[in-house]
Write an enzyme that holds these catalytic residues in place. Structure first.
Site, PDB file in Angstrom:
ATOM      1  N   HIS A   1     -26.833  -2.087  38.113  1.00 33.10           N
ATOM      2  CA  HIS A   1     -25.507  -2.420  38.642  1.00 33.10           C
ATOM      3  C   HIS A   1     -24.716  -1.130  38.829  1.00 33.10           C
ATOM      4  CE1 HIS A   1     -21.931  -4.629  39.519  1.00 33.10           C
ATOM      5  NE2 HIS A   1     -21.314  -4.334  38.394  1.00 33.10           N
TER       6      HIS A   1
ATOM      7  N   CYS B   1     -23.774  -5.019  45.048  1.00 33.42           N
ATOM      8  CA  CYS B   1     -22.894  -4.060  44.377  1.00 33.42           C
ATOM      9  C   CYS B   1     -22.955  -2.678  45.011  1.00 33.42           C
ATOM     10  CB  CYS B   1     -23.250  -3.989  42.892  1.00 33.42           C
ATOM     11  SG  CYS B   1     -24.959  -3.502  42.537  1.00 33.42           S
TER      12      CYS B   1
ATOM     13  N   SER C   1     -19.999  -8.202  41.919  1.00 34.65           N
ATOM     14  CA  SER C   1     -20.953  -8.715  40.939  1.00 34.65           C
ATOM     15  C   SER C   1     -20.876 -10.230  40.933  1.00 34.65           C
ATOM     16  CB  SER C   1     -20.651  -8.157  39.538  1.00 34.65           C
ATOM     17  OG  SER C   1     -21.477  -8.759  38.559  1.00 34.65           O
TER      18      SER C   1
END
Length: 354
Positions: A162, A127, A179
């Site tokens: 993330h 990510c 993702s």
């Protein structure tokens, strides 16, 4: 990262992964470590490794083409859809080794060099790498505001981090990124408020049994790829556990108004051409005149290119096999003494999953 910070992160829990710091082509130690680590955490063990590396021929892989330019008539949402499609073609990296060393405090011009390397290598990414690549690909889009949004969640005692690249265009918000889950990376530009976008992420995290702890919103990223400014990854920190929905909504929307007020609309259609000429004039690394190189240097470059192509085919085949069995992968739980399921020896080269 200092030893105290590493110790504190290990105590907080996390998911480990290695980072390739040797560039391309990867040295033998990093290359072997990638295979060994993935074999330790995969249910099939060494069988999946030997099954791929023992094959004399592997199917050829088509290189995805990066959307580096668009016609003026192509709308911004259509361009963003093409970029997200390209990110998905690169695939999510399941090998346990991050191929590109991304330092968040690097100047934007340095991160853009990393993005060019990603396009040339065409290897699976995570990510954080996807955010840097998306910044590079959207540098010349007029009227598009970009800023990072980072998430920290807890799932069964493991900390997961993330990040996505949030977008603002024509009064609406969306995001692109990478993702394992489709609804945790791409959101079309259709949200009227920034709080609506973040609340949608909170709902998606709950769906996957993740307890979202913190959300960090960064500042607007400049469009100049040659600037020595750094990306401000944390301009607002939200504690999702301690604040209710109304408090979160008010604080997010207040911050969004400040972003719009402080963001200069200097990237207009009139000066895009000048910026693109600067990009074309930028020096490209690893591009030298063949006439000034010796025969030995040319042979070495050809050998490295061939090694890079061969290892890319192996890495992609390995990543595809891991992706097929990702639901069975045993993620090592981190305790005070380190990961339980895999005895890792080089702590300095380990990071927590972004």
């Amino acid at each position: 990262m200092s030893e105290d910070e590493e110790t504190q992160q290990r105590l907080n829990g996390g998911v480990w992964f290695y980072v390739n710091r040797t560039g391309f082509p990867m040295d033998d130690a990093t290359w072997g470590r990638m295979w060994d680590y993935a074999a330790k955490i995969h249910p099939s063990g060494c069988a999946i490794q030997s099954g791929i590396r023992s094959q004399r021929t592997l199917p050829a892989l088509a290189l995805p083409h990066a959307p580096l330019s668009f016609a003026v008539s192509v709308t911004i949402p259509t361009r963003l859809t093409s970029i997200q499609k390209y990110l998905k073609q690169l695939q999510y990296n399941h090998t346990g080794t991050q191929f590109f060393d991304i330092k968040k405090n690097r100047p934007i011009c340095g991160l853009m060099d990393c993005a060019r390397d990603m396009i040339c290598a065409s290897l699976p990414i995570k990510c954080l790498e996807a955010v840097v690549l998306a910044v590079y690909l959207t540098n010349y889009f007029p009227g598009l505001d970009r800023f990072p949004i980072s998430f920290r969640s807890n799932c069964r005692g493991n900390i997961h981090r993330h990040v996505v690249l949030a977008l603002h265009h024509n009064g609406q918000y969306g995001c692109i990124g990478m993702s394992r889950r489709d609804d945790l990376m791409h959101k079309p530009i259709a949200f009227e408020r920034l709080s609506d976008l973040i609340m949608d992420f909170i709902c998606c995290y709950k769906k996957y049994d993740h307890d979202l702890e913190k959300v960090k919103i960064g500042a607007t990223i400049p469009h100049d790829p040659h600037t020595y400014e750094s990306i401000q990854w944390k301009a607002l920190t939200l504690s999702v556990r301690k604040q209710n929905v109304n408090e979160l909504t008010k604080e997010i929307d207040r911050f969004a108004r400040e972003l719009r007020r402080q963001n200069p609309r200097w990237l207009s259609a009139s000066n895009i051409h000048a910026l693109q000429k600067l990009r074309n004039l930028s020096p490209k690394r690893s591009q030298h005149s063949r006439g000034s190189q010796s025969a030995e240097t040319i042979r070495k470059d050809k050998t490295e290119d061939r090694l890079m192509r061969d290892r890319r085919v192996l890495a992609m085949a390995f990543n595809n096999r891991l992706c097929q069995g990702r639901s069975q992968v045993q993620v090592p739980r981190v305790t005070e003494s380190g990961p339980e399921t895999s005895p890792l020896t080089s702590v300095s080269s380990l990071h927590f999953r972004q």
